[in-house]
Design a protein around this motif. Structure first.
Motif, mmCIF file in Angstrom:
data_model
loop_
_atom_site.group_PDB
_atom_site.id
_atom_site.type_symbol
_atom_site.label_atom_id
_atom_site.label_comp_id
_atom_site.label_asym_id
_atom_site.label_seq_id
_atom_site.Cartn_x
_atom_site.Cartn_y
_atom_site.Cartn_z
ATOM 1 N N HIS A 1 19.732 10.548 24.527
ATOM 2 C CA HIS A 1 19.775 11.947 24.097
ATOM 3 C C HIS A 1 21.106 12.210 23.390
ATOM 4 O O HIS A 1 22.170 12.001 23.962
ATOM 5 N N GLY B 1 17.623 17.743 23.792
ATOM 6 C CA GLY B 1 17.586 16.465 24.467
ATOM 7 C C GLY B 1 16.910 15.377 23.654
ATOM 8 O O GLY B 1 16.321 14.458 24.216
ATOM 9 N N THR B 2 16.985 15.451 22.322
ATOM 10 C CA THR B 2 16.364 14.474 21.439
ATOM 11 C C THR B 2 17.407 14.003 20.433
ATOM 12 O O THR B 2 18.609 14.212 20.601
ATOM 13 N N CYS B 3 16.932 13.372 19.353
ATOM 14 C CA CYS B 3 17.807 12.930 18.287
ATOM 15 C C CYS B 3 17.038 12.952 16.973
ATOM 16 O O CYS B 3 15.804 12.988 16.966
ATOM 17 N N ASN C 1 13.770 15.205 15.873
ATOM 18 C CA ASN C 1 13.410 15.691 17.204
ATOM 19 C C ASN C 1 12.518 14.717 17.967
ATOM 20 O O ASN C 1 11.406 15.034 18.392
ATOM 21 N N LEU D 1 12.780 10.857 20.535
ATOM 22 C CA LEU D 1 13.477 9.692 21.071
ATOM 23 C C LEU D 1 12.730 8.396 20.780
ATOM 24 O O LEU D 1 13.221 7.323 21.129
ATOM 25 N N ASP E 1 22.148 9.243 14.266
ATOM 26 C CA ASP E 1 21.580 10.572 14.509
ATOM 27 C C ASP E 1 22.158 11.518 13.471
ATOM 28 O O ASP E 1 23.382 11.627 13.328
ATOM 29 N N THR F 1 10.531 9.898 30.613
ATOM 30 C CA THR F 1 11.924 9.796 31.032
ATOM 31 C C THR F 1 12.046 10.081 32.526
ATOM 32 O O THR F 1 11.473 11.034 33.035
ATOM 33 N N HIS G 1 23.367 7.231 28.652
ATOM 34 C CA HIS G 1 23.488 8.691 28.485
ATOM 35 C C HIS G 1 24.786 8.981 27.755
ATOM 36 O O HIS G 1 25.839 8.419 28.077
ATOM 37 N N GLU H 1 7.886 16.143 26.683
ATOM 38 C CA GLU H 1 8.198 14.990 25.832
ATOM 39 C C GLU H 1 7.686 15.293 24.433
ATOM 40 O O GLU H 1 6.610 15.885 24.257
#
Length: 1568
Positions: A459, A465-467, A491, A493, A522, A618, A651, A879
């Motif tokens: 993340h 919480g994405t990339c 948006n 992962l 990213d 996740t 993380h 997700e």
């Protein structure tokens, strides 16, 4: 010299015999060197006698200064107190000679004569008793005609007698017999000042060289007379017997053929090391774990490489990589095998670059020439570095650093033999030595790369919480401006490029190229891009014929958090270490090697080769620190401020715990559980303990001021963890005071503090649900404070609880749960195949500007992955899915939940996402499906302000229900999504356990509009729930009467059961076993009513404009009933009016009874009822509790088409009545001036929502028990019925046994039950009851007077009771309120205990979602079944979802069915509004063109020129340039151009454009 001085001192003296005896040449050479420059210039002028005299005076001063220094050193010489010897074997001394081109011969004596020094400790006496002392020892070797070598020990703090043990061991190589060791003891003071407190000089001649080691206790010389410092050290000759590299053909332990220098060919004939070699391309790749020779704990490393016989001038150097122990060079060198040479190996020496001193030797390695393959393969090896190397092999003398250990590190090199014609071509194009990145372009081959997908990325974006992933691709030896870039996948992962085909590029491989480098980034709009990981694919492992090879390579990223926690930097671990894996990258690569021809075009990718990116959900780590023991505190303080910090290797963010204030060495942490996302690549959790955190001055004041300011504006800061949220203030005086005190402690901000130690926890094998307690010993940091170095073995211990689960919200306390993950009912796999529907708002608003900006989308009905993407929500988790080639696997823990799919589209203007609609699929529908698989088209429900908003769709606590769709709204987005969902049940538990034993998740509330209509809808559901039992029984009767054929089997079963119960229990069936007859009867009624409900649902329409038969008949019945009521009212009024007129006539009044008069009277009656709120269409209801008009008002509100007017009328009347009451009551009840001065009454927004929520909860509680009996969920009803019947039978048996026991006791006992009743009746009149009765009466008086009487004066019950109350209060107020204080203390203890129980109960309720909670109590099972029972909304949602569902094997449904009744006026208004929005959007997008160019440049890491090149289709210009002929003497252009991949059998994938830039191409293009 003394004679010379005497002679020169006397200018008048004649020339003596001593002077005459001197050599004239010696005197002429001696005197000018002692003269100053000015004197030399005036030499011809001044007299010789004066010059000689001045020179002799200068010589005398220098001699006196030297004698003084020698005397001082003699006085400062240290005394050796004790000495202990030990004998070790030492290899024989050798003599080496070195040849060079500049110096013909160099000689060094005793190169293997290495001296070893071990510093053990110091003892000080009478002096140096200062506070905060930092002491260290400096050892210096001074040799004759040798470079000084200096080394220091680590500092020891807060001790007068520092000890180092055997850790401070130094080895000084090449120590000649004429040198000496100078040992100094220093102290580091403030402002960087260092003071020498003691020194000693140990000549080399006193150290034995026969293998004996001596342990000395030396009294150091100090400048203070009373001071005394003693040093304990061990000195002697080093006994390391490591073989020397290159000595007698030894090329390292990595080669088994170390000394022969020959090898055998395939036919068995021996060949020398040089046979078949013409040239060699050597690639110095990297090194790891090399020795850190700098004080920073790193090295500035570079490599010298060359043949073993080459002089130092003919060896090549790599670039210097600074500040690392894991350098990466990737430098290539071309070496030629000269005919007639005697080369045997390629030698690599690693050095550390120093600016102000000589470079330090780190290690050496070698590759024998005989191990290099001649068939074109690459020799890729990792070689351990040797400490010793033969000077004739390395070309120079290499001496290790005194601190160096036996393990110097490993170097990775690659050697590629170039033979035959290929060698001639390479030597013609490329120069010997270092190969440049642009050299060898003429010999380049094409390499085709397809970037397919990535998964399990970490993340990066904090919000979602994405990339936003994109990839750079380049060859490892390519120029910096020669690279390719993929498109950005937003948006997610788990990005997938080009629907699983991959984005294809073509690059070139020059001579010496060994791998392809992929950099995954990213993209950030307002900041620089973030490197997420790097991957390499070796060209050696690819097929030589050029076919596609699908490779899954790990992505290695920089672990900045781990480096911070362990006290190091990015160089503290290799770039490709396992704990640095940040994800997986899936690529396809095609490249050819000799003897195959080069393939300029990429091979064809088949449609069947589409890659499906499968990934799991996740997981989350829950970390809770429990306690810390033996925490070191600086300066012998009693307490400190400590904090725990954590980081996971996958993380990006570091987790900070709460600051523990004023803690001692042993303390317990406050309860705090941190949540960290975990993937399958997560291996290590690093925990750091920080102390000495000092509060920042003024931080508490600023925080309090901010909180008060927010409070003044009506907002307060909520404790939301890392993200601070602001919630409305609740003016409740019954809040918890402990929370406020805790909040006050959190006002302080603290400094970073001193890192004490760290510990690492392996989480690779941690499974969901596990909770593991770790008791860890803190390890010292790589770069730690000096006061902690002495405590490396005793930094304290920390106890940590680590759990793994699925929920994003961490449990409150890990100690109160046994599991942190609920048991899964099975594994679900979802694939979003396609999305079709209307154009998204972005597509519809500005297609022209999109064309200008170059973001034109292909015209296709398919939308998923191009215009929209999805978010899957289940069990409170979510997700993102971006491509139809993603298959998402996840586990569901709630059988009564749903799987929600949110369809989103990007909004280019607001830079955010817009929710287009939602699909909600109940889990029970998937579990009950055939083969547990669903492939269907689901209708996407768009947001609606009345029924379901976009915020409710994205809120997991809200219930989704498909509302009745309208065919008249042109503004709603309509679409369908095709889903493939499969289910694999878990084998660990039976199905009934998921319904009864597993604790349910928290309930969800439906959307409730904050309007009167919303309240009325909720009230309607309450009425429906109340009537549900009567409807169920009635429907069962209808089923048995209307459907005799279908009801035959249920009737027979009920008759059998009823007969068995009556025969078995006889008369008890009417008393004890009555429930065993009633409950199965209700179940029978619910089963029968299910058939009638199915018939109603079968004919029900999901559209609000289309009425089914039942609804149409119901409306007809209502219309007829209203008409009937109106006629009845009219007939009744006519009769009453005629009776009234007849009475008047009988009394002699002059009235006439005509039709006109009667109608006028009827109209007057009707108007009067209208003023009273009575509707003539409603039935007449008589009640003794409420008046008729009030009942009519309620009924009118419930049935009116526009109830808001009636409700407003009611509110109007209530307010008017209140005003009349206030007016008649006077000013004693309310003060108008006080109301005005207080700012008026506060507004209460959300009242309708609050009322509606309570009504919905009431409706659900009333509806669920009946739904359990009506088989809405057949499996849940089956398990619930069996459990309820069994429990009822057991309870009836217990009641029967208790009844017989009571009868038996009552029949044979002396006492009877009526005896107890008689005693209760006569007890109050007995004498002993007077005291208790008076105390009870006094208590009643106490309550009345102290609670009610303080507000309203109340007359006492009696004189005795009021006097008793007075005496009780006097006793409480005397003795300085002692009894009152004790009473308050008891009340507070009770209140605290109550609050603690309430808090524990709330915590336990929250923990239910984390623990298994497999109850054994059947009552708990019944409660769980009640919580999981479906409601009317759940049933309606399932019915409407099935009504809109279409099988997946059919064509996509047409969404025009939702607009077939659209009003022309509304559609025209909607089109006009879109045109206005388009007109507003055009200038905004026109102004964003420069931003678009800047974003392209920043996203690709290009300058302005490269960005403009991309924006103007530079590839086309470049391809035209390549078609021109290349003249003589000009550089040849790159042998490739733009590439396009062809896909069979469909052309669904688009091409990736080659983006390779060269300097000469760029210049020619600019000129063109």
């Amino acid at each position: 010299m003394r004679a010379i001085g005497e002679t020169l001192d006397d200018p008048d003296a004649s020339t003596s015999s001593a002077v005459d005896g001197l050599d004239r040449d010696v005197l002429e050479r001696l005197v000018p060197t002692l003269l100053p420059r000015r004197a030399r210039r005036d030499e011809a002028v001044e007299a010789p006698e004066r010059v000689k005299k001045r020179a002799m005076r200068k010589m005398n001063r220098a001699s006196a200064k030297k004698r003084k220094k020698v005397k001082k050193d003699r006085n400062m010489r240290a005394r050796v107190l004790t000495a202990a010897f030990s004998k070790d074997e030492v290899p024989k001394e050798k003599e080496k000679r070195l040849k060079s081109e500049t110096d013909k011969e160099k000689r060094i004596v005793d190169p293997s004569d290495d001296m070893e020094v071990i510093i053990h400790g110091l003892e000080t006496y009478k002096a140096f008793k200062t506070h905060h002392k930092k002491t260290y020892v400096q050892v210096t070797w001074k040799g004759r005609r040798q470079t000084r070598r200096k080394v220091k020990t680590f500092r020891r703090e807060n001790t007068d007698n520092p000890q180092w043990g055997s850790g401070e061991k130094f080895t000084f190589p090449n120590c000649s017999p004429h040198g000496k060791f100078v040992i100094k003891v220093k102290e580091a003071r403030s402002l960087g000042m260092k003071v020498v407190v003691g020194r000693a000089t140990i000549p080399s001649v006193v150290i034995p060289r026969d293998g004996t080691k001596v342990r000395l206790r030396i009294a150091l010389l100090t400048r203070r007379k009373k001071a005394k410092v003693e040093l304990v050290a061990t000195l002697g000759k080093s006994n390391q017997t490591e073989p020397t590299l290159g000595d007698n053909g030894h090329w390292g332990n990595a080669w088994t053929n170390g000394g022969n220098g020959t090898n055998e060919d395939g036919d068995g004939t021996a060949r020398s090391a040089r046979d078949g070699l013409d040239a060699i391309i050597v690639n110095v790749v990297s090194a790891r774990d090399i020795f850190a020779s700098d004080a920073s704990g790193t090295s500035d490393a570079y490599v010298k490489c060359g043949f073993d016989t080459a002089p130092i001038e003919r060896r090549y150097k790599t670039q210097v990589v600074k500040r690392t122990r894991y350098p990466m060079w990737n430098d290539r060198f071309l070496m030629r095998i000269e005919p007639g040479g005697d080369e045997h190996a390629i030698v690599f020496t690693v050095w550390d670059k120093d600016v102000f001193s000589g470079d330090d030797f780190i290690g050496a390695a070698a590759i024998p020439l005989e191990v290099i393959p001649r068939n074109g393969d690459v020799c890729d090896v990792e070689l351990p570095l040797n400490r010793k190397v033969d000077p004739n092999v390395s070309g120079e003398f290499c001496w290790m650093h005194p601190r160096a250990t036996s393990d110097c590190g490993v170097i990775r090199v690659q050697a590629h033999a170039v033979v035959g014609e290929e060698a001639a071509k390479v030597l013609e194009v490329v120069k010997l030595g270092k190969i440049g990145r642009a050299d060898g372009t003429k010999l380049a081959r094409s390499v085709h790369v397809a970037v397919v997908a990535a998964r399990q990325l970490f993340h990066v974006d904090a919000g979602g919480g994405t990339c936003d992933a994109f990839t750079y691709i380049r060859m490892d030896n390519a120029p910096k401006n020669e690279f390719c870039r993929t498109e950005t996948i937003l948006n997610t992962l788990h990005p997938v490029w080009k629907e699983g085909i991959g984005q294809v590029f073509t690059l070139i491989s020059r001579p010496g190229c060994s791998s392809i480098i992929f950099d995954l980034y990213d993209r950030n709009t307002f900041s620089s891009k973030v490197l997420m990981g790097r991957a390499q694919v070796s060209l050696i492992d690819l097929p030589a014929d050029g076919s596609w090879a699908t490779i899954t390579t790990p992505l290695y990223g920089m672990d900045a958090n781990r480096n911070t926690l362990v006290g190091g930097d990015d160089s503290s671990s290799p770039w490709n270490s396992p704990d640095r894996v940040k994800g997986d990258l899936i690529v396809r690569v095609s490249a050819t090697r000799a003897p195959h021809e080069n393939i300029s075009e990429p091979p064809i990718i088949s449609e069947n080769d589409r890659y499906v990116n499968q990934h799991d959900t996740t997981k989350y780590l829950y970390v809770q620190a429990l306690e810390c023991k033996k925490l070191p505190i600086r300066h012998l303080k009693l307490s400190t401020n400590a904090q725990i910090r954590m980081a996971l290797n996958t993380h990006r963010q570091m987790i900070y715990g709460e600051v523990q204030q004023n803690v001692t060495s042993d303390f317990v942490f406050d309860t705090q559980v941190s949540c960290i996302p975990k993937t399958s690549l997560s291996t290590t959790l690093t925990v750091q303990m920080v102390g000495e955190m000092k509060p920042i001055y003024g931080s508490a004041t600023c925080t309090k001021f901010t909180r008060k300011t927010l409070h003044w504006f009506g907002w307060s800061r909520g404790h939301g963890g890392a993200s601070e949220q602001y919630v409305a203030i609740d003016d409740d005086e019954s809040g918890d005071e402990g929370d406020a005190a805790e909040f006050e402690d959190g006002d302080h901000k603290f400094s970073s503090g001193n890192a004490i130690g760290y510990a690492q926890i392996s989480v690779k094998d941690l499974k969901p649900g596990d909770i593991v307690k770790h008791k860890l010993k803190l390890c010292p940091l790589v770069k730690t404070k000096s006061w902690l170095r002495a405590l490396e073995d005793d930094l304290g211990e920390i106890e940590v609880l680590v759990g793994c689960g699925y929920a994003k919200d961490a449990p409150k306390d890990l100690r109160k749960v046994d599991h942190v993950a609920r048991r899964a009912i099975g594994k679900f796999s979802m694939n979003i195949v396609s999305v079709v529907g209307d154009k998204t708002p972005y597509q519809r608003v500005a297609p022209l500007i999109d064309n200008v900006l170059g973001s034109v989308h292909p015209s296709s009905n398919e939308m998923f992955g191009k215009h929209v993407y999805a978010t899957i929500m289940w069990d409170g988790r979510e997700e993102h899915i971006k491509s139809s080639q993603e298959r998402f696997n996840f586990a569901v823990t709630e059988i009564a939940g749903d799987i929600r799919v949110l369809i989103r589209c990007p909004d280019k203007l607001s830079m955010s996402d817009q929710i287009l609609g939602v699909v909600s699929i109940p889990v029970t529908e998937i579990v009950a499906s055939k083969e547990k698989f669903i492939d269907a088209w689901f209708n996407i429900t768009p947001p609606n302000s009345m029924y379901l908003t976009a915020e409710d769709m994205a809120d997991a606590s809200r219930q989704v229900c498909v509302y009745p769709r309208s065919t008249k709204r042109p503004t709603d987005w309509q679409g369908y999504v095709r889903l493939k969902i499969s289910f694999e049940p878990s084998t660990s538990n039976s199905e009934w356990q998921w319904y009864l034993q597993q604790a349910p998740l928290m309930g969800r509330t439906p959307h409730i509009p904050d309007t009167i209509d919303g309240v009325l809808q909720s009230l309607q559901r309450v009425v429906e729930s109340i009537l549900m039992p009567f409807k169920t029984i009635t429907r069962a009767a209808i089923f048995m009467s209307v459907c005799p054929k279908e009801s035959r089997t249920p009737k027979m079963l009920w008759i059998t059961y009823h007969t068995v119960c009556c025969v078995a229990f006889e008369g008890e069936i009417l008393s004890t076993f009555m429930l065993l007859w009633i409950i199965p009867g209700l179940m029978f009624c619910g089963y029968c009513s299910r058939f009638v409900v199915d018939d109603l649902e079968r004919i029900a329409s999901p559209f609000e404009s289309k009425l089914d038969d039942a609804e149409e008949i119901r409306r007809q019945v209502h219309d007829m009933a209203k008409k009937r009521n109106r006629k009845m009212r009219k007939f009744r009024d006519e009769i009453l009016e005629r009776i009234k007129l007849e009475k008047l006539q009988n009394k002699g009044r002059a009235v006439r009874i005509t039709r006109e008069v009667v109608d006028m009277g009827v109209q007057r009656r009707r108007a009067k009822r209208a003023r009273m709120g009575v509707d003539d269409e409603l039935p007449t209801i008589t009640s003794m509790f409420m008046p008729q008009h009030f009942i009519n008002h309620i009924v009118a509100v419930l049935t009116s088409a526009n109830p808001a007017e009636i409700v407003l009328r009611l509110i109007q009347k209530i307010v008017w009545n209140l005003l009349k009451v206030l007016k008649s009551a006077g000013s004693t009840i309310v003060r108008i001036d006080q109301v005005i001065s207080s700012g008026g009454p506060k507004l209460m927004p959300g009242v309708c929502t609050l009322v509606g929520a309570n009504l919905e909860t009431t409706a659900d509680n009333l509806d669920r028990p009946i739904r359990l009996l009506t088989y809405d969920d057949p499996k849940l009803t089956k398990y619930f019925s069996l459990l309820l019947v069994a429990f009822t039978f057991a309870m009836c048996c217990v009641l029967l046994a208790l009844k017989k026991c009571i009868r038996f006791i009552d029949s044979y006992s002396v006492l009877r039950l009526w005896h107890a009743l008689w005693l209760v009746g006569v007890a109050p009149v007995l004498p002993f009851s007077s005291g208790p009765l008076l105390r009870a009466s006094t208590y009643v008086e106490y309550v009345i007077q102290l609670i009610v009487g303080l507000y309203v004066p109340v007359q006492p019950l009696s004189l005795q009771t009021i006097a008793a109350v007075r005496d009780s209060l006097e006793n409480e107020l005397k003795d300085d309120y002692k009894r009152l204080r004790e009473l308050v203390q008891r009340q507070m203890n009770i209140e605290i205990e109550r609050r603690t129980k309430l808090s524990n109960k709330k915590t336990d309720d929250l923990q239910k979602r984390f623990s298994n909670n497999s109850r054994i109590n059947p009552l708990g099972w019944l409660a769980y079944a009640h919580s999981r029972a479906p409601t009317s909304l759940t049933r309606t949602h399932a019915h409407r979802t099935r009504a809109f569902m279409v099988p997946g094997d059919q064509n996509p449904p047409n969404v025009s069915v939702f607009r077939k009744d659209v009003d022309v006026g509304r559609a025209t208004l909607h089109l006009f509004s879109e045109l206005i929005m388009f007109a507003i959007d055009v200038p905004i997008r026109a102004m964003s063109v420069p931003y678009r160019v800047a974003s392209i440049a920043s996203a690709a890491s290009l300058n302005v020129y490269d960005g403009w090149v991309r924006f103007t289709a530079f590839n086309w210009v470049r391809s035209k340039e390549r078609k021109r002929d290349v003249g003589v003497g000009k550089r040849e252009l790159l042998p490739f151009g733009s590439r396009k991949v062809s896909v069979q059998p469909t052309a669904r994938a688009t091409s990736g454009v080659v983006d390779v830039v060269d300097d000469d191409i760029g210049e020619r293009s600019v000129r063109a």
